[in-house]
Scaffold this motif. Structure first.
Motif, short mmCIF file in Angstrom:
data_model
loop_
_atom_site.label_atom_id
_atom_site.label_comp_id
_atom_site.label_asym_id
_atom_site.label_seq_id
_atom_site.Cartn_x
_atom_site.Cartn_y
_atom_site.Cartn_z
N LEU A 1 0.83 -1.22 0.00
CA LEU A 1 0.00 0.00 0.00
C LEU A 1 0.86 1.26 0.00
CD1 LEU A 1 -2.98 -0.93 2.36
CD2 LEU A 1 -2.77 -1.20 -0.11
N ASP A 2 1.97 1.21 0.73
CA ASP A 2 2.89 2.36 0.72
C ASP A 2 3.37 2.64 -0.70
OD1 ASP A 2 2.74 2.88 3.37
OD2 ASP A 2 4.66 1.99 3.91
N SER A 3 3.71 1.58 -1.42
CA SER A 3 4.25 1.85 -2.77
C SER A 3 3.13 2.29 -3.71
CB SER A 3 5.05 0.66 -3.32
OG SER A 3 4.22 -0.41 -3.57
N GLU A 4 1.90 1.87 -3.44
CA GLU A 4 0.77 2.32 -4.26
C GLU A 4 0.51 3.81 -4.00
OE1 GLU A 4 -0.29 0.50 -6.57
OE2 GLU A 4 -1.91 1.82 -7.21
N ILE A 5 0.60 4.22 -2.74
CA ILE A 5 0.44 5.65 -2.41
C ILE A 5 1.52 6.47 -3.12
CG2 ILE A 5 0.60 7.34 -0.53
CD1 ILE A 5 -0.68 5.22 1.31
N GLU A 6 2.72 5.97 -3.07
CA GLU A 6 3.84 6.67 -3.73
C GLU A 6 3.62 6.78 -5.23
OE1 GLU A 6 5.42 8.57 -1.41
OE2 GLU A 6 6.53 8.67 -3.31
N ARG A 7 3.13 5.67 -5.81
CA ARG A 7 2.91 5.65 -7.26
C ARG A 7 1.90 6.75 -7.67
NH1 ARG A 7 -0.37 4.18 -11.05
NH2 ARG A 7 -2.01 3.75 -9.54
N VAL A 8 0.81 6.84 -6.90
CA VAL A 8 -0.22 7.84 -7.23
C VAL A 8 0.32 9.25 -6.98
CG1 VAL A 8 -2.53 8.69 -6.63
CG2 VAL A 8 -2.10 6.22 -6.79
N ARG A 9 1.05 9.42 -5.90
CA ARG A 9 1.64 10.75 -5.62
C ARG A 9 2.53 11.20 -6.76
NH1 ARG A 9 0.91 12.80 -0.52
NH2 ARG A 9 0.89 11.30 1.17
N ARG A 10 3.36 10.27 -7.24
CA ARG A 10 4.27 10.64 -8.34
C ARG A 10 3.48 11.00 -9.60
NH1 ARG A 10 7.56 6.47 -6.59
NH2 ARG A 10 6.72 5.09 -8.19
N ALA A 11 2.40 10.24 -9.85
CA ALA A 11 1.64 10.44 -11.08
C ALA A 11 0.75 11.68 -11.04
CB ALA A 11 0.79 9.20 -11.37
N THR A 12 0.20 11.98 -9.85
CA THR A 12 -0.82 13.04 -9.80
C THR A 12 -0.42 14.22 -8.92
OG1 THR A 12 -1.97 12.15 -7.86
CG2 THR A 12 -2.61 11.26 -10.00
N GLY A 13 0.60 14.03 -8.11
CA GLY A 13 1.01 15.10 -7.20
C GLY A 13 0.21 15.12 -5.91
N SER A 14 -0.76 14.21 -5.78
CA SER A 14 -1.49 14.14 -4.51
C SER A 14 -1.74 12.70 -4.10
CB SER A 14 -2.81 14.92 -4.60
OG SER A 14 -3.52 14.50 -5.71
N ALA A 15 -2.17 12.54 -2.85
CA ALA A 15 -2.38 11.20 -2.31
C ALA A 15 -3.62 10.57 -2.95
CB ALA A 15 -2.55 11.27 -0.80
#
Ligand SMILES: C[S@@+](CC[C@H](N)C(=O)[O-])C[C@H]1O[C@@H](n2cnc3c(N)ncnc32)[C@H](O)[C@@H]1O
Length: 252
Positions: A21-35
């Motif tokens: 889940l941590d890496s999924e949160i990171e993935r979305v943050r990188r892609a969209t700039g938000s959690a």
């Protein structure tokens, strides 16, 4: 929430799922700039929702239990994340009524598939609620992990039934309706027609092998144990005998 046995997927948070889940949160943050926007179905009292909100996610929790949602509200308040959690009293069988299709970056169904009437229909509903490219995280009870648990605690008749009962139940009084093996869980995800299986692993693999308090009392020992737990959980032969199975599906 059902009876809180250690075996239930919802009763514990192992290193393997936390890391996924941590890496999924990171993935979305990188892609969209938000959690990520998270939908936690059967989220109960917030075991996952509260820490996810603490990590910055906006989390909608859908659950049939008023009591669990009341506990969620209290825990969210204590953690200072009330503004990021939306509790909804609703049934997964009518998920489309309370959660928009294609709406969430991350959908959780933790501790749910083993207690619902139709796990295939439920998983299809979870997949439909995820945005294309989003993820569905399923955590459920492992049949062979339960077998190991019963053998190591001397309950051999139950262990035998876990292997011979078609649904992996210990008998009519079993609080769970079924237990899965990894292959069944994979097939269920593929059958939704909406999910590619990105991760299929155990969770809490060391719990069965190293019961009781361990070196985790020391922070460095806990990190070492979590590292080993996540490593072991990713090995199919070991993950299969973990107490919980974790699948991360990617929405087509
Ligand atoms: C074992 S608890 C898991 C709670 C949480 N997801 C966790 O991992 O700690 C199962 C939760 O699913 C909820 N639940 C059971 N059937 C449901 C349904 N049909 N629709 C929505 N929630 C349901 C229960 O009320 C309970 O809160």
């Amino acid at each position: 929430m059902g009876s809180p046995t250690r075996e239930q997927a919802g009763a514990a948070r192992g290193a393997a799922v936390l890391r996924a889940l941590d890496s999924e949160i990171e993935r979305v943050r990188r892609a969209t700039g938000s959690a990520p926007v998270v939908l936690d179905v059967g989220g109960g009292s917030g075991t996952w929702a509260v820490p996810l909100a603490g990590a910055g996610c906006r989390v909608t929790v859908v659950d049939t239990s008023h009591d669990a949602l009341a506990t969620l509200a209290r825990r969210a308040d204590e953690a200072g994340v009330t503004d990021r959690i939306s509790p909804v009293n609703g049934d997964v069988d009518a998920l489309a009524d309370v959660a928009p299709a294609d709406g969430a970056d991350l959908v959780l169904g933790h501790g749910l598939l083993e207690v619902v009437d139709d796990p295939g229909r439920v998983l299809s509903g979870l997949a439909a609620a995820a945005a294309p490219g989003g993820a569905v995280s399923v955590l459920t009870v492992g049949r062979y992990g339960a077998f190991v648990n019963r053998v190591t605690t001397g309950r051999l008749a139950e262990a035998r039934r876990l292997l011979t009962d078609p649904a992996g139940r210990t008998g009519p009084d079993d609080s769970l309706l079924r237990r899965f093996d990894a292959q069944q869980l994979r097939e269920l995800a593929v059958a939704t027609g909406r999910l590619g299986v990105e991760t299929l692993q155990g969770d809490g693999t060391l719990e069965a092998l190293l019961p009781g308090p361990g070196p985790e009392d020391e922070q460095s020992g806990r990190e070492e144990r979590d590292e080993l737990d996540a490593l072991a959980s990713a090995v199919p032969a070991l993950g299969e005998v973990a107490p919980r199975l974790h699948l991360l599906g990617r929405r087509h």
